[in-house]
Each structure stands twice: as structure tokens, then as C-alpha cells.
Design a protein around this motif. Structure first.
Motif, PDB file in Angstrom:
ATOM      1  N   VAL A 217     -11.679  19.802 -25.620  1.00  0.00           N
ATOM      2  CA  VAL A 217     -11.965  19.775 -24.111  1.00  0.00           C
ATOM      3  C   VAL A 217     -11.691  18.372 -23.728  1.00  0.00           C
ATOM      4  O   VAL A 217     -12.362  17.366 -24.376  1.00  0.00           O
TER       5      VAL A 217
ATOM      6  N   SER B  91     -10.654  16.098 -19.698  1.00  0.00           N
ATOM      7  CA  SER B  91     -10.545  16.357 -18.116  1.00  0.00           C
ATOM      8  C   SER B  91      -9.590  15.020 -17.599  1.00  0.00           C
ATOM      9  O   SER B  91      -9.338  14.111 -18.296  1.00  0.00           O
TER      10      SER B  91
ATOM     11  N   LEU C   5     -13.024  12.967 -20.447  1.00  0.00           N
ATOM     12  CA  LEU C   5     -14.508  13.250 -20.054  1.00  0.00           C
ATOM     13  C   LEU C   5     -15.299  12.275 -19.246  1.00  0.00           C
ATOM     14  O   LEU C   5     -14.869  10.857 -19.750  1.00  0.00           O
TER      15      LEU C   5
ATOM     16  N   LEU D 271     -22.476  19.492 -21.606  1.00  0.00           N
ATOM     17  CA  LEU D 271     -21.174  20.124 -21.904  1.00  0.00           C
ATOM     18  C   LEU D 271     -21.552  21.448 -22.370  1.00  0.00           C
ATOM     19  O   LEU D 271     -21.024  22.412 -22.100  1.00  0.00           O
TER      20      LEU D 271
ATOM     21  N   ASN E 123     -10.569  26.178 -18.131  1.00  0.00           N
ATOM     22  CA  ASN E 123      -9.506  25.427 -17.725  1.00  0.00           C
ATOM     23  C   ASN E 123      -8.599  25.162 -16.861  1.00  0.00           C
ATOM     24  O   ASN E 123      -8.547  26.316 -15.866  1.00  0.00           O
TER      25      ASN E 123
ATOM     26  N   TYR F 238     -13.902  16.062 -11.684  1.00  0.00           N
ATOM     27  CA  TYR F 238     -12.762  16.086 -12.688  1.00  0.00           C
ATOM     28  C   TYR F 238     -12.074  17.450 -12.880  1.00  0.00           C
ATOM     29  O   TYR F 238     -12.792  18.359 -12.597  1.00  0.00           O
TER      30      TYR F 238
ATOM     31  N   VAL G 174     -10.941  20.038 -15.597  1.00  0.00           N
ATOM     32  CA  VAL G 174     -11.286  20.221 -16.808  1.00  0.00           C
ATOM     33  C   VAL G 174      -9.796  20.565 -17.481  1.00  0.00           C
ATOM     34  O   VAL G 174      -8.932  21.291 -17.142  1.00  0.00           O
TER      35      VAL G 174
END
Length: 323
Positions: free
Chosen positions: A205, A207, A216, A225, A267, A274, A276
Motif C-alpha cells: 500500500v 499513496s 502514505l 490504516l 486501489n 491522497y 491510494v
């Protein structure tokens, strides 16, 4: 200097014959058959002609087309010992596979097996700013028979699946231009670890900030998260780390269904302004130093790569897009 112009005249019968031949070649190219109606024939005698091989195969049922790679003229052989054929139905193909299993023909033991589907293509040199929807729309406009696409956003390559081998072959021969650049195409090669990839339950993950900075948010915690991901699937563990100055995370889900639900919903989603980015993590499935699974492509960010804290260091295996 004298120039001569040669002019040839053909009778109507010759012209009709040539036109019919051209039409038949176009028709053959555009014939689509089911995947399971295509077969591979191996162990053929090198002296056998295409007509003889076709006659043998049609003892079972008529075939749509036969593709036999010719041997080099210097060898004096008519074929390389193998060929591909397409029947009208899967039942006909199954009958041929059964009949010609360890079949003795002209002093050779030949065999017929199911041909591997070749309906997926790898496309490279794509504009990195393309979105999946935009890419699919553009590709569908120039390559009929498109089923689905998998775009590695921001990485310049993608995969495309077509409804038949014939549709994929035509797309492979089609010149594709996107934003002034010629797209490179080739068949997608199978990966030895595709079955293992189907079992992955860990997601990578990151972003993109409103200013376009990857990573992130600086103040995002593992608990936040975990809560975000838990809205779409059962989460076991979250680990936030850093790669090349950007904060990234690895999220472990309880099962495959949970991670697929999270991927589908998160996704590309907007969280606190932000955007992702979530992908399957292939840690441990790659070749150990960030390289992709297939030919040519490198893994995520070229591969110094970060492993999750409970897996130890060992080289992040690249994203699932590595072809």
C-alpha cells in the motif's frame, strides 16, 4: 538513360483466381475458434508435407486451419517436426487427442495434445499517465475482441486478454500508437508462480499526495490504516515502513476474498486527499532482488525493495506486473 515500363495483362479467370486466393488468406486470418479446439502435433516426420498432415488430421474431423512452421531450406526438410491445428469444436479436438496418442505414422510416433491458449498480450512503451479506463477505451477502439486489461499505472506497461487466439494474433500485428509513441506488443509468457500468486493475502500500500508526492501521509498510523482496510476485508496485521524516502505499508488479510475486496475498493480511492495505490505483494515469489517474474520488466521501483518486518529482508519480489 533509357527506362522501360513493363506491363502485364491477366485474363479475367486469372484475376478471379488471385482475388479468391487473397480472400481465402484474409478469411483464414480472421477465423476464430474456441481455445479448447486447438491442438499441438509433435513428432512429425520431417518429410511430411502440409497437405499430408492435414489429410491425416481430417480423418477425425475437418480442420479450420493448420499452421506448420517450415524448416530452413538448407535442411532439405519440409517441416520442423511439429504443427498446430484448429478444429471446429472442442469435441473434435478431444477425438484427435485420443486417436493420435502415441500414433505410429510413417516410421514416427506422433502425439497430439491440447494447445496452450495464447490470448493474452504484453504491451509496453505506454504513456505513464494513462488511467485503466482511458487505456481500455483506446485499446478497444483499435483491437477488436478485447476482454479485459491490467494496467500497471505509472509504469508504462499492461496486459490485455482477448476473446480468442485469433483476436490476440490480430492485435499483435496491429500497429498501436498512443500519444505519439508506438506501443510494443508480444505474447504474455506464462509465469511459473502464477498459482502461488493466487494464494497471496498480503497487499502493498502507498499513496499519492495532492502535490503528486508518493508515499502514505506522514501522520497515518498502522491502526488508522488497519481500520481503513478492515472496512473491506478481515485484516490480520499492518506494517508501515519506508522505501526511498516514502512511507509504504504491507497489510496482511485473513483470506483471499478479503484482499480482493480491499483491492477492488481501495486501489485508486481518495483518502484524506491522497490517492491510494494498493497491489498484491509478491514478496518471496520473485527472484529475490526485486526483479519481476517474467521477461523484461523489473519489480516495484527497480528492486532494492522492502520486505515486511515479519518476513525479514530478502528482496521485495516486485509487483504482480513484472513481465
Amino acid at each position: 538513360r533509357t527506362h522501360f515500363l513493363s506491363v502485364y495483362f491477366f485474363s479475367p479467370a486469372v484475376l478471379v483466381g488471385r482475388r479468391a486466393l487473397a480472400d481465402s488468406m484474409v478469411e483464414e486470418l480472421n477465423v476464430d475458434v474456441p481455445f479448447d479446439a486447438e491442438v499441438f502435433i509433435g513428432g512429425l516426420p520431417h518429410a511430411a508435407s502440409e497437405e499430408e498432415i492435414k489429410a491425416l488430421l481430417e480423418e477425425v474431423a475437418p480442420i479450420v486451419k493448420l499452421r506448420m512452421p517450415p524448416a530452413h531450406v538448407s535442411t532439405g526438410m519440409k517441416n520442423k517436426g511439429y504443427a498446430f491445428a484448429a478444429y471446429h469444436t472442442a469435441q473434435d479436438a478431444s477425438a484427435a487427442i485420443e486417436r493420435y496418442k502415441n500414433y505410429e505414422w510413417r516410421g514416427c510416433t506422433i502425439g497430439v495434445t491440447a494447445s496452450r491458449p495464447r490470448n493474452e498480450l504484453f504491451l509496453g512503451n505506454l504513456p505513464k499517465w494513462l488511467t485503466p479506463k482511458d487505456f481500455e477505451t483506446r485499446l478497444r477502439a483499435v483491437t477488436p475482441g478485447l476482454i479485459s486489461v491490467e494496467l500497471a499505472m505509472g509504469k508504462g506497461f499492461a496486459f490485455a486478454a482477448y476473446e480468442s487466439n485469433g483476436a490476440a494474433e490480430r492485435a499483435l500485428k496491429q500497429e498501436i500508437i498512443m500519444d505519439g509513441s508506438k506501443v510494443t506488443t508480444r505474447y504474455r509468457e506464462p509465469k511459473a508462480n502464477e498459482s502461488a500468486l493466487d494464494q497471496v493475502t498480503i497487499a502493498w500500500v502507498s499513496s499519492l499526495s495532492p502535490e503528486g508526492k508518493p508515499g502514505l501521509p506522514d501522520d497515518m498510523t498502522e491502526e488508522e490504516l488497519a481500520t481503513l482496510c478492515s472496512n473491506h476485508g478481515a485484516v490480520q496485521k499492518v506494517c508501515i515502513t519506508e522505501s526511498k524516502g516514502a512511507r509504504i505499508a504491507f497489510v496482511t488479510f485473513e483470506d483471499r476474498a478479503s484482499i480482493e475486496e480491499a483491492l477492488n475498493n481501495l486501489n485508486g480511492a481518495d483518502v484524506r486527499g491522497y490517492k491510494v495505490k494498493m497491489e498484491l505483494s509478491t514478496s518471496g515469489l520473485g527472484k529475490g532482488k526485486g526483479k519481476g517474474d517474467g521477461k523484461g520488466g523489473k519489480g516495484d521501483k527497480g528492486g532494492k525493495g522492502w520486505y515486511d518486518s515479519w518476513g525479514g529482508k530478502g528482496g521485495y519480489g516486485g509487483s504482480s506486473w513484472g513481465e
